[in-house]
Every structure is written in C-alpha cells, then in structure tokens.
Design a protein around this motif. Structure first.
Motif, mmCIF file in Angstrom:
data_model
loop_
_atom_site.group_PDB
_atom_site.id
_atom_site.type_symbol
_atom_site.label_atom_id
_atom_site.label_comp_id
_atom_site.label_asym_id
_atom_site.label_seq_id
_atom_site.Cartn_x
_atom_site.Cartn_y
_atom_site.Cartn_z
ATOM 1 N N CYS A 154 0.742 -1.083 -0.012
ATOM 2 C CA CYS A 154 0.078 0.191 0.038
ATOM 3 C C CYS A 154 0.807 1.197 0.093
ATOM 4 N N TYR A 155 0.365 2.336 -0.504
ATOM 5 C CA TYR A 155 1.025 3.583 -0.905
ATOM 6 C C TYR A 155 0.840 4.556 0.649
ATOM 7 N N ARG A 156 2.136 4.413 1.108
ATOM 8 C CA ARG A 156 2.437 5.787 2.125
ATOM 9 C C ARG A 156 1.906 7.171 1.756
ATOM 10 N N PRO A 157 0.983 7.938 2.467
ATOM 11 C CA PRO A 157 0.841 9.269 2.005
ATOM 12 C C PRO A 157 2.140 9.950 2.266
ATOM 13 N N GLY A 158 2.587 10.973 1.360
ATOM 14 C CA GLY A 158 3.546 11.844 1.400
ATOM 15 C C GLY A 158 4.770 11.198 0.566
ATOM 16 N N HIS A 159 4.792 9.885 0.244
ATOM 17 C CA HIS A 159 6.113 9.157 0.023
ATOM 18 C C HIS A 159 5.885 8.908 -1.631
ATOM 19 N N ALA A 160 6.891 8.455 -2.162
ATOM 20 C CA ALA A 160 6.959 8.044 -3.562
ATOM 21 C C ALA A 160 6.542 6.717 -4.060
ATOM 22 N N ASP A 161 5.749 5.967 -2.866
ATOM 23 C CA ASP A 161 5.398 4.658 -3.449
ATOM 24 C C ASP A 161 4.425 4.539 -4.624
ATOM 25 N N TYR A 162 3.481 5.357 -4.537
ATOM 26 C CA TYR A 162 2.455 5.459 -5.518
ATOM 27 C C TYR A 162 3.077 5.902 -6.973
ATOM 28 N N THR A 163 3.851 6.797 -6.820
ATOM 29 C CA THR A 163 4.430 7.396 -8.262
ATOM 30 C C THR A 163 5.507 6.832 -8.807
ATOM 31 N N PHE A 164 6.375 6.059 -7.953
ATOM 32 C CA PHE A 164 7.352 5.078 -8.465
ATOM 33 C C PHE A 164 6.412 3.885 -8.874
ATOM 34 N N ASP A 165 5.320 3.383 -8.629
ATOM 35 C CA ASP A 165 4.751 2.033 -9.272
ATOM 36 C C ASP A 165 3.936 2.518 -10.649
ATOM 37 N N LYS A 166 3.268 3.846 -10.570
ATOM 38 C CA LYS A 166 3.055 4.392 -11.874
ATOM 39 C C LYS A 166 3.891 4.525 -12.895
ATOM 40 N N LYS A 167 5.113 4.727 -12.474
ATOM 41 C CA LYS A 167 6.045 5.183 -13.634
ATOM 42 C C LYS A 167 6.640 3.927 -14.067
ATOM 43 N N PHE A 216 6.460 -1.194 -11.049
ATOM 44 C CA PHE A 216 6.583 -1.815 -9.558
ATOM 45 C C PHE A 216 7.800 -1.053 -8.846
ATOM 46 N N ARG A 217 8.081 -1.568 -7.659
ATOM 47 C CA ARG A 217 9.215 -0.802 -6.972
ATOM 48 C C ARG A 217 9.799 -1.618 -5.861
ATOM 49 N N ASP A 218 11.109 -1.163 -5.633
ATOM 50 C CA ASP A 218 11.771 -1.909 -4.400
ATOM 51 C C ASP A 218 11.205 -1.189 -3.068
ATOM 52 N N TYR A 219 10.260 -2.003 -2.610
ATOM 53 C CA TYR A 219 9.658 -1.316 -1.486
ATOM 54 C C TYR A 219 10.327 -1.018 -0.334
ATOM 55 N N ARG A 220 11.494 -1.859 0.125
ATOM 56 C CA ARG A 220 12.200 -1.962 1.272
ATOM 57 C C ARG A 220 12.750 -0.681 1.586
ATOM 58 N N GLY A 221 12.163 -0.029 2.557
ATOM 59 C CA GLY A 221 12.795 1.224 2.989
ATOM 60 C C GLY A 221 12.836 2.272 2.225
ATOM 61 N N GLY A 222 11.666 2.223 1.228
ATOM 62 C CA GLY A 222 11.675 3.561 0.439
ATOM 63 C C GLY A 222 12.455 3.123 -1.123
ATOM 64 N N GLY A 223 13.497 2.240 -1.002
ATOM 65 C CA GLY A 223 14.291 1.821 -2.020
ATOM 66 C C GLY A 223 15.258 3.001 -2.675
ATOM 67 N N ARG A 224 14.906 3.326 -3.769
ATOM 68 C CA ARG A 224 15.697 4.266 -4.296
ATOM 69 C C ARG A 224 15.273 5.812 -3.675
ATOM 70 N N SER A 225 14.136 5.883 -3.247
ATOM 71 C CA SER A 225 13.305 7.141 -2.989
ATOM 72 C C SER A 225 13.688 7.518 -1.407
ATOM 73 N N SER A 226 14.416 6.462 -0.729
ATOM 74 C CA SER A 226 14.879 6.719 0.511
ATOM 75 C C SER A 226 15.764 7.730 0.768
ATOM 76 N N GLY A 227 15.806 8.235 2.017
ATOM 77 C CA GLY A 227 16.806 9.367 2.195
ATOM 78 C C GLY A 227 18.221 8.704 2.194
ATOM 79 N N ARG A 228 18.433 7.491 2.183
ATOM 80 C CA ARG A 228 19.715 6.996 2.220
ATOM 81 C C ARG A 228 20.477 7.055 0.831
ATOM 82 N N GLU A 229 19.498 7.633 -0.297
ATOM 83 C CA GLU A 229 20.061 8.179 -1.581
ATOM 84 C C GLU A 229 21.126 8.900 -1.280
ATOM 85 N N THR A 230 21.052 10.005 -0.409
ATOM 86 C CA THR A 230 21.816 10.921 -0.264
ATOM 87 C C THR A 230 23.101 10.495 0.198
#
Lengths: 368, 368, 368, 368
Positions: free
Chosen positions: D101-114, D117-131
C-alpha cells in the motif's frame, strides 16, 4: 567530464583501474521490468577472460560480477544498476619499471602530460581491464535488444596475414576457437602465426567485425548523432582500434556510384535493398538491412624485445617489458566490440521512441 | 535530441534544409574576446561553394553569412553566436519526382521510416547543404586554434583510382586545384577521370586526409571521450563518409608490435617519437606529434542513369535523377572535414583546462 | 556550454541580445508530424509584448516570428526548428551611460567580471528580451502538450501588496487584465499601486503561479532529474525570479506531518489524493494531481531615481537611468513561466517513454 | 537518463537503494592531484548519520566509505573516483506492509505508476539513504573548493515554529546541537517541540540555509545555466524540499526597486555592494558577495498515526507505519544541502575556466 560516461538514455559510467580494488559500471536509464541476474552478465565477462590457451596470457582473472543495486526480485527497477568486479590477481611487482619510463605504444606518456602523474600499475585506467565495465553493461544491453528482436554478433576477421574465409562462416566457431574466428581453418593458421610471433618476441594486429541483425529501419538521427557516427565513436573508443569501417568502408573510395548504390525492391511486401554496400545505414539512419562494422586493431604494444624510450626525468633509456601479455588483442576485444555496438544501438532505439507525434500521442492517450 | 548539437564546451547547433528559407548554426560557449567578423567565416564558406569548374555542379550558391548575435564591437561576447546563410538559388521544380520515390544511396527511405514523411526538396536536412552550419562554426574554431598555435589542414588524398603523391605535397595546390589535392599532377589525372565518369553518367568516390599540427600533448580524455573516438564520430557524421582511420589506420592489422610501436626519444629537451604510426594519439590522448585522420567517401549517389527503386506506396519503379550534382563529393567535403576536426580538437582543449588541481588553483588564486 | 541550451529530448537553444540584429531559438528533438505555423507561435509572443497600457513601457516591439526551418507543408519534420524575431525598435542612444557604469540590480558588473567586457546596449544578453526565444519554443511545447491532454496556465498572484483572491479565479481575466491577474478587482488595485510607484520613480515586485493540469502520474525521474527540481531550475532561470515554491512551498516548514500528508483514496476507479499540499509531485514524480508552482519576482531594477554605483574604472559615481522600463516585471513574465514549465514538462514526458520494458517491447514489436 | 547523474565537468553518478547491498557514487572529472583519503569523506558521511540523540532515529548506520578507484598514492588521478558504502543495518521485516500500500507523502505510488513496480524495502531508491552518494561526492567538492578559497556552510534556520536567531549566530553550535542550529537557545526550544511532536505521533518541517563565502565574481552562466537556477535544481532535488530562495527570496515580491537594488561602492580597491538582497548573484552570475540559499523542508511523512490510503489493487485501506523515523528531516539534510551546493558551485567554477580568450591563450601558450 573525464569521459567515463557513455550514452544518452541508456547511459553507462565505468570506473576502475587495472590494479585498483575493483572495476565496475553504473547503468542509468535501463527500462524497468527486465529480468536480470548475475549469470546474464557473467556469461559476457567470461568471454573477455584470458583463456588457458597457448595464445592468451596465463593470468587468472576471475572477474566475478556482483549486482549492487537496481535489481529487485529478479527484475530491473528503472534505477541505477551498479555492477562491480573485484580485482584479485594483481601482481604489482611485475610493473615496477614502467613507473618511471614510458612504454612505446602505451598511454603512459600522454597520461603524465595530461594529469601530471599516473597510476602506473598495469596501465591503470588505460589498461584493457577498463573494458570490464563496458562488457558488464553491454550484457544488459544485449539482453534488452534480444527482447526487441535485435541480434548482435562480433568475431575476428583477420589476425596478422590470416583472414577468415567468410564463405565458410560458422557461428559456433566464434565461441570455440582460440581466435574468435568464424572459420576453424583460419583459426588454426592464425594460431600458428601467433606462436611464431611469440617466439620472435613480437605481436600481431588484426581485424574484427560486428553485424547487427533485426534492427528496424528508422533508428539513428540525422546530422551529428548518425547511427554510424556513434558506432564509429563507440568502437574507436576501444583501446588499440585505429580504423572503423561501415559497410564497404574504405573500398567505397574506389567504387562508382553505379556500383555502390544499393537498389531498392519489394520483397514480401517490404522494401529491401538488392545489395548492402551501405552496411545497413543511409544518411545516419538504419535502413532495415544488416548493419556491418569493422574495426582494425593494432598489435599488442607490450612486446618482449628491448625498446628505446625515455623516462619521466627526460633521459633516453632502454625498456624490457616483463609480465603477462597476449600476443594479439583481437580475440578478447571481440566481445567488447559486440557490447559497445549493443549499447549504441539500444540507446538509439530508446531515443527513437519520441521521433513521431502519432506515437507519442498513442502512448499517452492509451494510458488513460 | 534529434542530433543537431555537437560539442561540450564549444557547442554548436546547426539547422536548416537544402531548400528551406535559410541554414545556420548557433555556437554556444565560444570564449569571450575573440576578434571576429563575417569575412573570417565567409572565407571558409567560400571553400565549400561549388566552383564554376568542369567538375563541380553549375549551381550558383552565394552562401553569404550574417552574424546575428554574440559579437559586439568586433569581438565575441561569450554569449551565443548565431550565424545564418539565406538560401537563394533553390529550384524546387527539379526535385518533383523524388517526392514519391526513394533514391538509392540517399536517406529518403530512412527519413520516411523514421519520421513518417520528409522534406523531399533537394534532400531536405540530409542534403550536403546541411554542412553550411558546420563550416561556419568550424571557421570560428579554426580562428581560436590559430591563436593557440594549433593548425589544421585537410586535403584530397585520392579520387577514384588516382592518388596524390605525398612526396610532392604542395600546400598551395590544395586551394588552387579543382580537386583540393596537394599535388597538381594527380589533380590533372583525377579531373580526367571525373570527366570520363560524368560522360558515363557515373560518379567517383575518394579519400581525404586531415592533419593537426601544434597540438600539445595531453589533449583528449581516457575511455569514451578519447580524442580519436571523438574525431571518428565527427568525421563519420559527415554524409557519405564510410570509414575513418587514425595514423596507420587499417594497416595496423597487418603490422607487428615491433614495427608499429613508436619509440620515444629526446630532441631539444622535449620527448618526441621517432615514428608516428599512432597518428599523434596514444590511449585517446594527444602525444604532441601530428594528428593524422583519413576519411573514405562514397561516390555521389545522384547519378544520371536509370535506377531501380520503390516508391512511397510500395511499388517498384524506375528513377531518373535530374538536376545538378557533382560527380564526386570529396573536394567540397575537405573543408567540412577540416572544420569538424577543428571543433572537436578545440572542444577537447577547452575541456582539458580543468584536468589538474594545480592549474585550477593557479587560475583562481591569481585572480585575487 | 555558455548555458543557452535547455532540455534533453525536446532541446532548445536560444540566442540574441536586446539590441542585436535579431533573437531566436533552435528547437531540436520536436517530434515529427505536428501541425505548426507561425500564428501558433505569434500568439505567445504577443502575450509577452509590452502593451499600450498605462503600466507598461511605451516601446513598440513588433516581435514578428519567422519559421526558418524544420516545418514542411505545415508539419514539423523532426529536424531542427529555427525561429527568428528581428529586432526593430532599438534606440541605442538611450543606453550610453550604462556602457561605463554598473546599474544596481543588473548583470552589468557580473558580465564584465566574467567575460572582460559586455554588450551594454539594453542589457545585451541579460535583457528580458532574451526570453523571446524561450516563449517561441514554449509555444511549440504547449501545442504538443495540448495534443497529449496536458494544459498549462500561468498568472499573476500578487503585485506589491495586492494579492489576487483565488476564490474569485477568472481565467478570462488573465489575458484581459493589464496585470495578468485572474481577478479583476485585484487587478484594479494593483494598477493603482503601480501608478503610485511610477510617480515615486520606483518599482514593485510580485508573485506568479503556474498550474499544470492533465499530467498523468509517473512523469519525472528520481534523484537529480526530479520533475520539481527541473521546474525549479527552469523557473529560477527566468531573470528576476528569486524564489520558487512547489505546492505548499515555504509553508511546509511550519506544517506537521499529519497536516501535510495528502491521504490517498479511490474515485471512479482511480487513485486520487484528498488534498494537494504536495503540488502534484511526490519523490520527484508526478502523482496525477494538479502541479502547482509559484515564483517570486523582484521589482524592476531600472528605476528613475539617482543611484549610487561604480564605473568600469573603479570610481564611485551616481547613475540616473533613462529610457523605457516597466514598473513591474511580473505581467510580462507570466507567459515566460508558462513556456518554461511547458518545455520542462514535455521533456520529462518524452524521456518517460523508455521507462518500462513492456512499453519499449510493445513499440518495437508492433512496428513489425 | 533515469536522472542519477549530476554536473557537467565535475560529474557525479549515484546509485543504491535503502535496503540493497550498498550505495555509492562515481565522480568523473575530478581534477588530478588532489590529496584525498577516506577520512576526508567519512567526516561528511558522519554528519548525515543519525545520532544517538532523543530526536533522531535509533537506527545504527555505520556508513563506512571505501574508495574503490581514482586515487593513487594518496592523490586523485583524474579518472573516476568510485566510492561505496555497504548497507549493514537493514531490517527488511519492518517494511512488509508498505509493499502493498501507498504511504501518504512518499513516492510509493508515483514509482509504481512510472515503473510498474518498486523496491519497497525502506523506500528503495527514494529513501533518504540515497543521499549517501551525494554527501560522499560533496565531501570531495568541498575539499577542492577549500583549496580555491571558497567556503560553504549550511545550518538549520527553523524547525516548526522555532527560528534560530541569526544575531546570535554561532558556527560551532551547528555541529554540536542536535538540530544543527547555529543558536543553542533555539536548539533547546526546537528539541522540546520535537519531543512534543513525537509524543503526538506527529512530525515537524523546517528551514535550512546555506552560505557560500569567498566565491569570486563571474561564476555561473547567463540564461539557462544561471548559478541560482542550478542551485535551485540542486537543492530542490533533495527529497522533501518544497521551496528554494536566493537572497531575499519570497520577500522581494513585496519590496520596491529602491529598497531591493544593492548599490555598488568601492572598498579597498574592490567593487562591493552596500547590501546583499541579491544573495550574491546578479543575472545568474556570482557578484563576489556571500551567496545565500534557503530551502524549506516538509515534515517527515512517516508518522505513527493511522492514515487513510489505497493499496496496489485499488482498495481503500488504513496504514500504520512502524519502524524508525526521525520526527524532522532538516538536521540530517543540512549536510546534504552543503554538499549539493558545493558540487554545483565547483562545477560552475570549472566551466568558467574557458570563459575568456585571454585566459585560454595564457594557459596554452605558457605550457610551451
């Protein structure tokens, strides 16, 4: 912009030196949803590994690839795919002498002039090991192209004076012969030549060819981003390549328009050409025919004869290269040519998605 | 990204079709403070104009350049330089037939497959007139290179079976002969061949060469942005070029390491090579020696014989090309090769400014 | 790389100075087959023209656009579209004083420091007239977006202390009011303020907003090429813009997670958000909701009061600006914001075509 | 072109997901000869690590960086610098619910639409760890800038309702306070607010500021590559940033020309401004004054309240987020802002080396 990034949509960035900790590549822009595992990539890396043969260097390079990112549950996610190969078999001791003097035919001198110093171990970034990243990325490009019905195959055309007989073209032979020739007889003759060269402490050059089949017409762009221009760059960027030909190549200079023009005709409802002097590209754009590229590779510059050179402090000196060096570059470069061709063709195909309004409209209107 | 932009720092964008209103180029990234006037550019454009000679097309192309921006009080300002040449001598009527059928050896078919239709007048964007923008921009690059001590010269090596004798190299001849050959005798022989080909309603190919002198060592980048890789792309992007060689080119494939390696030695305190098989580039970086590039050009595809082809609706048909067409492309392409080389070399030199920390520090600390 | 190129697939290169011969833009990568005529572009250029109103400068800028290439028989061909507007109403005499001294709030000083000198006539390349090329290109982007079902609309949110009441949003008013406000009452109040400021020889700032409707979810890329990051660049690159907000913008810093999170729910089978604090973008990718961007514009720096400054030779001096200058920048910048947004969104949509393997396969397998 | 590459000359490519094997960055174009060791980079990575404090997440992220290439004998070689951080503390089990399910305020939904599917573990590439990759590269940029006399400093301006008092600016406090505020009193108040928010299972937003000192005038390019435009992109590309201001930012919209214009005057032989409303940038080019940028950051979207959302199959559902999440993003984002600013400024400085003919001539003529 030190030049380690290649491609527009399917964009790769390679890194690593011959004797550093590791080498690798980051692929950005790989479409999401491609099934991908390490074995898909390992297969290509294994083709650039030196064999245990008489003609190749006795180094043992394991070159085991690790997928570090961009793949989830066996499929690419659309985010960067980071691939790494750890260096394991460096023997830095062999390269002591080249720290201070410039090997003829190598990039030692030019690196020093550009950067002020260099990682001299095994050629550093200008080593043939740099192609590990290209091949790893190319394996991914090849897998995508296969799904699109495009097939790429490279092989050795000639080594020294020995040419493969294209009438006897045998695709199986490419993977099985020591020389990557598609002709077992020529392979045997070439191996004899190479052994002779090695005994004479010398090395040989050669020619490799790559064909692209199944590429639809319409790929490539006019003017600077011509498909053949990008292929020329891609292939000339492989170390030791000194000439690139498309289709008839140099021979066109002695041809006449009436011979060189490929007439069009209809075949089963499709427009085809009766001949293919053009090598599958007209005006920089694919014409639906087989794309054919050839590259001419210089002899291995590391030879075991005494050579005249100069050192870093500007003194003339003699150099005796030691270590492990193949007497010919071509057989291991064939897979690199295949990979650079794949990356270039795939990138052009992805760019082509936006060429026409009707296709763009169909994409977005269908989504609704 | 339809591919009409070239270069990184010195970046050009060309536009225009054979029979459109005008052709031109925008140069972005030209350093500020270069003295520039229209005459500097006109001189180069005049070299690609068809002559009034026996071998060239009788078209009258004025090709008068206008500087629209980027120059103030006779000097470049650092902002985009827009250069335009109005088309004046189009006779669209001549091109009626090619609207519906595909000329062999041309890009008609591939443009239609890519874009769905094409501007068929005179080849549109795939016409040789597209090079007007390249030459205008190249004139500016050449002027900058001159100030940096780098000199570029291209000429015809061969036309059909006739080769220039490089022992008799005469630079004046390049500009004076009809063929741009540096050898008046070969020129005369080539002209005879061309007249013969024209009588036979046929055309000839040829070879052109470009040399870069005065280029310091250290220019170009490792891996993908090798100087030779970028030159290969630049030259292969010129319509009708089917092969590119650097230094010994194809010949390296039959050479041995002991022959092909250029030994280093000292001369007047500088490191030089005793030979130059490498063509002035090692590992993608200039080595201070003369850079030498050759390009092989196909025969003019527009010949006056009946040719077999197909039309847009998929029917086989015969085509008789009318109009004005040179029986050889090379002499007018020589200046294009010179210009593309200049742009490529200049861009690499500008990129090289940031290669070393000590130079960057000196630049900014001196400013204080 | 002097920075006059923008975009990846739909790529524009602008050129021209305030008082040069002409200004223009080259659009490379426009999909082929779009119906396009000069009137499509003129309509947008007319919106950035100064009016005959009380608040705008009395200059008469005709700004008639000419299509020089890339359009054939009324449709784009896929090759570069060159658009040019001749300069006609320059009165260089007005600008004599600024040749030698630095106008506060302008780029005179910074251009001199960067390039060593500058085209001082009317601000040269840093003049607001530079946006002619952006608007001409943006008109083409808007026409394509319309065909894709995406609609972009920009307007004035505030001028000085006067804010438009968004409850009274009236789209017709945007084109009809002098201030480009969507609220006639606020427009009247703002005009009064502007007249007051002009009497006081002063100028006002303001805020403009742009909304994008109909953009599908999934547009934009993670990490550096986030849609909002690219919009921020696009809008901040418009002269005089000093702040950019997406969605709630600055206000999020005082919001709480429980307020700022937009909950998802289903509506007619589609996933929608109950609120839109995010401004239509999550993680850099569009979420299908309205994209909302605001830009804050500084007051016109050319005011008719005596200002303290220095001249080129490093002497303190007083400056009295003459000439014709609007007392506010916003109303004419609104169309520029709309155009930069359109170019950015379109480019992201074209890049998105290659995001998924299944779409790429469908494109090429269907072609067969 | 999935958007993980940033910069022109100093070009970085980041890769990695929150719960993948590792994260990293490749820096291409770093000038050769910079002394660099892992400790230089570790220092910056440690600043983005979560602390052991009351306000930060109790995760233990070691984030130990490894230099894999591009450094030899303690100095950069000019070739790509590959930096890697292994992931060690992932607890994937915590993230089970967000797979579907899609967390509000996160990129889960937009990644799935683009991507489908997505790597959902901890936000995957859209996680703050990307920095992690941004900070590692930024550390290198900062070290180069230091050698050029440019100093960059970022800090927290406000958290929720609590603003740092800039009159009490204390640089030491930035590194010592839990909130990275330069004001200990405000820090204490902010910590109280954060504890309150955490008790209420809520989160807070905030504002961060970055200043660049010692930047010479003349850096940045006109039109699209304005320094402020690139800074806006760089900062807006940091996840959760919703607004960017340069200098006075939004406030300029209510300012008057007579207030907002910064007068020039002479000081010790140098041209300076009496005020700095412009934030150190005029017309996109640095003016020699302090560059000042502010970014507004939304509250952490992961809150521990029940939220309304939808799942992948299009059903409305309730979501309860578990795991470890900071109640505010700002303190750890401060170093990311500093790093993105450094990379952007450095790249502009390296591009600027070719701005003037006289400098280019001096560089190459001196080499002789």
């Amino acid at each position: 912009m030190a030049g380690s990034t290649y491609g527009n949509i399917f964009r790769i960035t390679t890194w690593g030196e011959s004797h550093g900790k590791a080498l690798g590549v980051v692929i950005d822009g790989c479409p999401a949803g491609l099934e991908l595992e390490e074995a898909d990539i390992q297969r290509y890396l294994d083709r650039r590994k030196p064999g245990v043969s008489r003609i190749a260097t006795p180094r043992k390079e394991e070159d085991t690839v690790e997928i570090l990112s961009g793949v989830f549950e066996g499929r690419t996610t659309g985010t960067p795919i980071s691939l790494m190969v750890r260096n394991t078999s460096q023997r830095s001791g062999d390269y002591g002498e080249i720290a201070s003097c410039y090997r003829p035919g190598h990039a030692d001198y030019t690196f020093d002039k550009k950067y002020g110093f260099r990682d001299y171990r095994g050629g550093g970034r200008s080593s043939g090991r740099e192609t590990v990243g290209r091949v790893a990325a190319g394996a991914v490009a090849c897998k995508i192209l296969e799904a699109l019905g495009v097939r790429i195959c490279a092989y050795t055309r000639s080594i020294g004076p020995v040419e493969a007989d294209m009438e006897k073209f045998d695709e199986m032979a490419i993977r099985e012969t020591l020389t990557a020739m598609p002709d077992c007889e020529a392979d045997a003759a070439a191996v004899t030549c190479l052994e002779q060269a090695r005994m004479e402490r010398d090395s040989l050059g050669g020619c490799m060819e790559c064909v692209v089949e199944g590429l639809p017409a319409g790929i490539g762009d006019p003017v600077f981003e011509k498909l053949d221009a990008n292929l020329a760059k891609a292939i000339m960027s492989i170390g030791a390549v000194k000439a690139v030909e498309i289709g008839d190549g140099c021979r066109v200079s002695r041809s006449r328009g009436s011979e060189n023009n490929d007439a069009f005709r209809m075949e089963e409802g499709r427009t085809v050409k009766t001949t293919n002097h053009a090598g599958g590209i007209l005006g920089g754009i694919s014409d639906g025919d087989t794309v054919r590229i050839r590259a001419y590779v210089k002899p291995t510059p590391s030879i075991f004869r005494t050579q005249q050179t100069v050192n870093r402090t500007g003194e003339e000196t003699e150099l005796n290269i030691r270590g492990r060096h193949d007497p010919v570059i071509v057989p291991r470069a064939v897979v690199v040519m295949e990979c650079m061709t794949a990356i270039t063709v795939l990138d052009a195909m992805l760019l082509n998605l936006s060429a026409r309004m009707d296709c763009v409209i169909k994409f977005y209107r269908k989504e609704e």
